[in-house]
Write an enzyme that holds these catalytic residues in place. Structure first.
Site, PDB file in Angstrom:
ATOM      1  N   HIS A   1      -5.305   0.028   4.322  1.00  0.00           N
ATOM      2  CA  HIS A   1      -5.334   1.268   3.450  1.00  0.00           C
ATOM      3  C   HIS A   1      -6.743   1.980   3.620  1.00  0.00           C
ATOM      4  O   HIS A   1      -7.581   2.199   2.592  1.00  0.00           O
ATOM      5  CB  HIS A   1      -5.030   0.960   1.916  1.00  0.00           C
TER       6      HIS A   1
ATOM      7  N   ASP B   1      -6.493  -5.463   4.857  1.00  0.00           N
ATOM      8  CA  ASP B   1      -6.092  -4.320   4.057  1.00  0.00           C
ATOM      9  C   ASP B   1      -5.759  -3.131   4.862  1.00  0.00           C
ATOM     10  O   ASP B   1      -6.747  -2.578   5.699  1.00  0.00           O
ATOM     11  CB  ASP B   1      -6.815  -3.916   2.902  1.00  0.00           C
TER      12      ASP B   1
ATOM     13  N   CYS C   1       1.644   1.734   5.557  1.00  0.00           N
ATOM     14  CA  CYS C   1       1.228   0.336   5.712  1.00  0.00           C
ATOM     15  C   CYS C   1       1.681  -0.789   6.073  1.00  0.00           C
ATOM     16  O   CYS C   1       1.121  -1.625   6.772  1.00  0.00           O
ATOM     17  CB  CYS C   1       0.343   0.166   4.084  1.00  0.00           C
TER      18      CYS C   1
END
EC number: 3.4.22.-
Length: 377
Positions: A279, A277, A75
């Site tokens: 993820h 994000d 990430c």
């Protein structure tokens, strides 16, 4: 055990659909101000135009025998890719460039995207970043912090002749003006033949000299400032200065997040940070035969996530892009006026001269080798 390992990496769609609140407060996104009451659609277009890099699966194994997905560990590398991609967008297309679904985009846009595809021969791929991280003490598959990603980008940029960036990563919370100008004005380090070849290659691409910036001697600057804004939690004394950085026209946002969960912060609303994000795990995408890239999965087309600024982990890295020297001079003025005006606890220092007790500053140069950046660790 596999499910429990990735439990915190699952993206819940409902979180993305949370609407912005009704407010008169301005929203700041990478140096641009938006007002929810009058131009919400323009705000969402601005956010969706940013390149969004997420976990991917089914790419060729890193190093030949390594992982074929970065889910669970990549990430921060993806966030570093997003910050760098924003710098390249500003460098070739300009900050005001907008992406629209199914709209034909210029060749520079697709070439930028190709720099980040999950292939070992792409200069800023997950393969190159993970392998270059070995030289920073990180095993492939190990989680990176903001400073490690900054150091990896600094090294990989030396092998990227097309974008020709000067990457400066500050030390000890100190930005040295003299060193940056020395680096950005330094002559090409390659042989004259290689330089001539690179120049011909750039000319053959037919780039507009106003957008590509090859007509000046200043090497476009990617400035990354790793910081520790507290011990276990962010110190509230830094919050105003941190938010001020997102207002600067040179802003590339910030890398950070929570322990083992990295986010790419692109702006703020009140005391909430706005972020992209990484993820979400998507399938590997390659370029087409004509060099274009199916880019639908590289743009987040839902409302972005937000988090309270006090929930931010104190380890962060600020990013700024200065295409010309005047942009850097302007940034220095803004820092003096908006960041350093507080005489108490400063977020970072900006000094004119190289500190005499530091080792001499030598602009980084490309190693004289024929291997890829991943091989020089």
């Amino acid at each position: 055990s596999v499910l429990s390992r990735y439990e915190n990496q699952i993206t819940i769609l409902s979180d993305y659909l949370e609407e912005f609140p009704e407010t008169d407060e301005p929203v700041w996104i990478l140096g641009r101000q938006h007002h929810l009451n009058t131009d919400k659609s323009k705000l969402l277009l601005d956010i969706s135009a940013r390149l969004w890099f997420t976990y991917r699966r089914k790419f060729s194994p890193i190093g030949g025998t390594g992982p074929s997905s970065d889910a669970g560990w990549g990430c921060m590398l993806r966030c570093g890719q997003m910050m760098l991609a924003q710098a390249l967008i500003c460098r070739h297309l300009g900050r005001d460039w907008q992406w629209e679904k199914h709209k034909k985009q210029p060749e520079e846009y697709h070439r930028i995207l190709r720099c980040f595809l999950d292939r070992k021969d792409c200069c800023y791929s997950i393969h190159q970043m993970a392998q270059m991280g070995v030289g920073e003490g990180k095993s492939i598959g190990e989680w990176f912090g903001p400073n490690t990603v900054a150091q990896v980008l600094k090294k990989l940029a030396l092998f990227d002749e097309w974008n020709s960036l000067a990457v400066y990563v500050s030390m000890d919370n100190t930005v040295v003006i003299e060193d940056i100008k020395k680096m950005c004005w330094s002559p090409p380090q390659s042989s004259s033949a290689a330089h001539s070849s690179a120049h011909l290659h750039r000319s053959a691409l037919g780039r507009n000299k106003n957008t590509a910036g090859f007509c000046t001697g200043w090497k476009p600057l990617l400035l990354i400032i790793p910081l520790r804004l507290g011990i276990n939690h962010i110190n509230p004394v830094y919050i105003d200065a941190f938010k001020e950085c997102f207002k600067m026209p040179q802003s590339l946002g910030a890398l950070g997040g929570k322990p083992n969960n990295a986010y790419y912060f692109i702006g703020f609303l009140g005391n909430e940070l706005i972020y992209l994000d990484p993820h979400t795990t998507q399938s590997f995408v390659d370029s087409e035969e004509n060099g274009t890239v199916d880019d639908q999965s590289f743009h987040c087309q839902q409302a972005p996530r937000r988090m309270k600024i006090m929930n931010l982990d104190p380890s962060v890295a600020l990013g700024f892009f200065c295409k010309e020297e005047c942009d850097f001079d302007n940034w220095c003025s803004l820092v003096q006026k908006e960041i350093l005006k507080q005489q108490s606890l400063r977020m970072f220092e900006l000094v004119q001269k190289h500190p005499p007790h530091w080792p001499p500053f030598i602009p980084p140069t490309k190693p004289e080798v024929t291997t890829t950046g991943a091989g020089v660790v």
